[in-house]
Design an enzyme around this catalytic site. Structure first.
Site, PDB file in Angstrom:
ATOM      1  N   TYR A 111      77.440  51.297  17.768  1.00  7.36           N
ATOM      2  CA  TYR A 111      78.209  50.530  16.685  1.00  7.36           C
ATOM      3  C   TYR A 111      79.617  50.016  17.505  1.00  7.36           C
ATOM      4  O   TYR A 111      80.610  49.838  16.891  1.00  7.36           O
ATOM      5  CB  TYR A 111      78.459  50.465  15.223  1.00  7.36           C
ATOM      6  CG  TYR A 111      77.210  50.653  14.607  1.00  7.36           C
ATOM      7  CD1 TYR A 111      76.240  49.737  14.324  1.00  7.36           C
ATOM      8  CD2 TYR A 111      76.766  51.785  14.075  1.00  7.36           C
ATOM      9  CE1 TYR A 111      74.914  49.789  13.924  1.00  7.36           C
ATOM     10  CE2 TYR A 111      75.563  52.073  13.565  1.00  7.36           C
ATOM     11  CZ  TYR A 111      74.753  51.193  13.369  1.00  7.36           C
ATOM     12  OH  TYR A 111      73.457  51.099  12.659  1.00  7.36           O
ATOM     13  N   LYS A 138      68.721  63.702   7.214  1.00 11.35           N
ATOM     14  CA  LYS A 138      70.360  64.114   7.597  1.00 11.35           C
ATOM     15  C   LYS A 138      70.520  65.390   7.274  1.00 11.35           C
ATOM     16  O   LYS A 138      70.544  66.290   8.287  1.00 11.35           O
ATOM     17  CB  LYS A 138      71.201  62.964   6.678  1.00 11.35           C
ATOM     18  CG  LYS A 138      71.398  61.674   7.220  1.00 11.35           C
ATOM     19  CD  LYS A 138      72.274  60.975   6.613  1.00 11.35           C
ATOM     20  CE  LYS A 138      72.419  59.451   6.695  1.00 11.35           C
ATOM     21  NZ  LYS A 138      72.808  59.280   8.198  1.00 11.35           N
ATOM     22  N   TYR A 148      70.301  49.570   2.664  1.00  4.90           N
ATOM     23  CA  TYR A 148      70.203  50.163   4.234  1.00  4.90           C
ATOM     24  C   TYR A 148      69.188  51.180   4.317  1.00  4.90           C
ATOM     25  O   TYR A 148      69.257  52.224   3.673  1.00  4.90           O
ATOM     26  CB  TYR A 148      71.677  50.649   4.523  1.00  4.90           C
ATOM     27  CG  TYR A 148      71.561  51.314   6.025  1.00  4.90           C
ATOM     28  CD1 TYR A 148      71.654  50.306   7.134  1.00  4.90           C
ATOM     29  CD2 TYR A 148      71.313  52.470   6.281  1.00  4.90           C
ATOM     30  CE1 TYR A 148      71.614  50.852   8.524  1.00  4.90           C
ATOM     31  CE2 TYR A 148      71.363  52.930   7.709  1.00  4.90           C
ATOM     32  CZ  TYR A 148      71.468  52.086   8.553  1.00  4.90           C
ATOM     33  OH  TYR A 148      71.288  52.557   9.858  1.00  4.90           O
ATOM     34  N   ASP A 185      63.960  56.424  -0.968  1.00  9.41           N
ATOM     35  CA  ASP A 185      64.806  56.625   0.376  1.00  9.41           C
ATOM     36  C   ASP A 185      66.028  57.707   0.144  1.00  9.41           C
ATOM     37  O   ASP A 185      67.278  57.262  -0.271  1.00  9.41           O
ATOM     38  CB  ASP A 185      65.233  55.372   1.131  1.00  9.41           C
ATOM     39  CG  ASP A 185      66.066  55.559   2.592  1.00  9.41           C
ATOM     40  OD1 ASP A 185      66.371  57.065   2.645  1.00  9.41           O
ATOM     41  OD2 ASP A 185      66.522  54.869   3.259  1.00  9.41           O
TER      42      ASP A 185
END
Length: 426
Positions: free
Chosen positions: A21, A278, A148, A249
């Site tokens: 990003y 993660k 997201y 999720d």
């Protein structure tokens, strides 16, 4: 001047290394890290900074944890990798056994993957293959706005198309169904009207919907929104009513981040498919998993293909699985519960003091998550420098300054994080 081997060449970095990003035309400053231990990152210039991000929410036990490091070293002496097609090994079997044991009972089958985005891709493909096997192919997914789910293409397609970093791909990605996201906060009274639009969308579109996908309780990079558990409970009830699969999720929320081992527990529900990642390896290695029920798995495999059509090269990587096993063993000791509870209590005391600032729109917290939402986007380079000068690492995005520290952070270190936010916003 010739750079030494242990010195980061920042000039080369800015000219050739493309960070996430960031722009190649106007690259943001980078801070060279030479080592990490506990909650601290050691910078090349000698400064130590407290990591308030857990390296994008993954290093829940802190850096250089002896049990995780030893697990990695021991596995390296045996094998670092072997293909998972037609071969199995103890680290993967042990990891899957542990995941089945700690996730909701219906989830009995584990598909190991490389990253969170790939775990979402796997979940979506499972749902599509499920309906294909049943002889009624469906191509739509229902989710909520401000969500997201990752950076790969299918994951982007179920990420908010208007209010996310992926809006420029609109028109190229498949178009799915987005209901209004819940407005009621976690600690606010439940308003039944919050579920109205979601119910309406399902009533109108359920024959086209392969699955609902949702981040349980906390919407992460789509806005750091923390919603009421009853919304998730109603979503489960509506999926049951219309016979729709529910994908949870849990990549950002799993393994204790919200104060429960999995955020679904706040609502007392079980999904049909769950994605984790993660923190699975405590931030040491990239690894994720998609779990599902025997009903879903057997339906998929009973279809035309006769199997699930996915197979990453590094699926079931033994090194990553060994470290993940050590991380889950640490969680099994239960210390995380007291650690996260203490973090939440301190955030509940300190964040309202920041909310009084004119720049601040709102603050919110849950478990080891603290969020400060601003009226205007931050100027990244300057606020990052301010944070580093304050001895902390906090990586805002847009209008959000948030922290997700390692669970092992102590009261003084957490105070340094919140004080740095106050200073930067002043």
């Amino acid at each position: 001047m010739q750079k030494t081997n242990n010195t980061v060449d920042l000039e080369f970095d800015q000219q050739h290394v493309w960070h996430p990003y960031t722009s190649t035309l106007n690259p943001l400053p980078c801070y060279p890290v030479v080592s990490a231990n506990g909650v601290y990152l050691q910078l090349e210039d000698g400064r130590e900074i407290i990591d308030g991000m857990s390296s994008w929410w993954s290093t829940i036990h802190g850096y250089n944890h002896p049990a995780l490091t030893e697990a990695a070293k021991a596995q390296l002496d045996k094998m670092s990798h072997v293909m998972f097609g037609g071969i199995t090994h103890q680290p993967a079997v042990e990891l899957c056994r542990k995941l089945v044991a700690i996730t909701p009972p219906p989830l009995q089958h584990v598909f190991l993957a490389d990253s969170g985005s790939v775990a979402v891709e796997v979940a979506l493909k499972m749902a599509l293959q499920y309906w294909h096997a049943r002889g009624e192919p469906r191509a739509k997914f229902l989710t909520v706005k401000h969500g997201y789910h990752g950076d790969t293409f299918a994951a982007m397609s179920v990420t908010d198309p208007d209010n996310s970093m992926h809006s420029l791909y609109k028109g190229f990605l498949p178009e799915h169904i987005f209901a209004q996201s819940p407005e009621g906060g976690f600690f606010e009274p439940w308003q039944e009207s919050d579920i109205d639009d979601f119910r309406h969308q399902l009533e109108q579109q359920h024959r086209n919907v392969a699955a609902v996908i949702i981040e349980p309780i906390v919407q992460g990079a789509g806005g750091m929104r923390i919603y009421h558990p009853t919304f998730l409970k109603r979503v489960r009830q509506l999926c049951d009513e219309y016979g729709i699969l529910l994908i949870a999720d849990e990549i950002a929320t799993g393994f204790g981040r919200t104060g429960k081992l999995f955020a679904c527990e706040h609502a007392g529900i079980s999904p049909d498919i769950m994605c984790v990642g993660k923190a699975l390896t405590g931030g040491y290695m990239t690894l994720s998993a998609t779990l599902t029920s025997s009903h879903v798995a057997n339906t998929v495999c009973g279809g035309e293909a006769g199997c699930f059509m996915h197979g990453p090269t590094f699926m079931g990587n033994p090194l990553a699985c060994a470290v993940a096993n050590a991380s889950l063993d640490i969680l099994a000791q239960g210390h995380w519960q007291h650690q996260v509870k203490a973090i939440e209590k301190q955030l509940a005391e300190s964040l309202p003091e920041i909310e009084v600032l004119d720049k601040v729109k709102a603050v919110r917290w849950l478990g080891a998550i603290g969020v400060v939402e601003l009226h205007e986007p931050v100027e990244m380079a300057s606020i990052q420098e301010t944070f580093v000068d304050s001895g902390v690492w906090i990586r805002p995005f847009g209008t959000l300054v948030y922290i997700m520290p390692p669970f092992i952070i102590n009261q003084q270190q957490l105070s340094q994080l919140t004080s740095a936010i106050m200073l930067a916003l002043k």
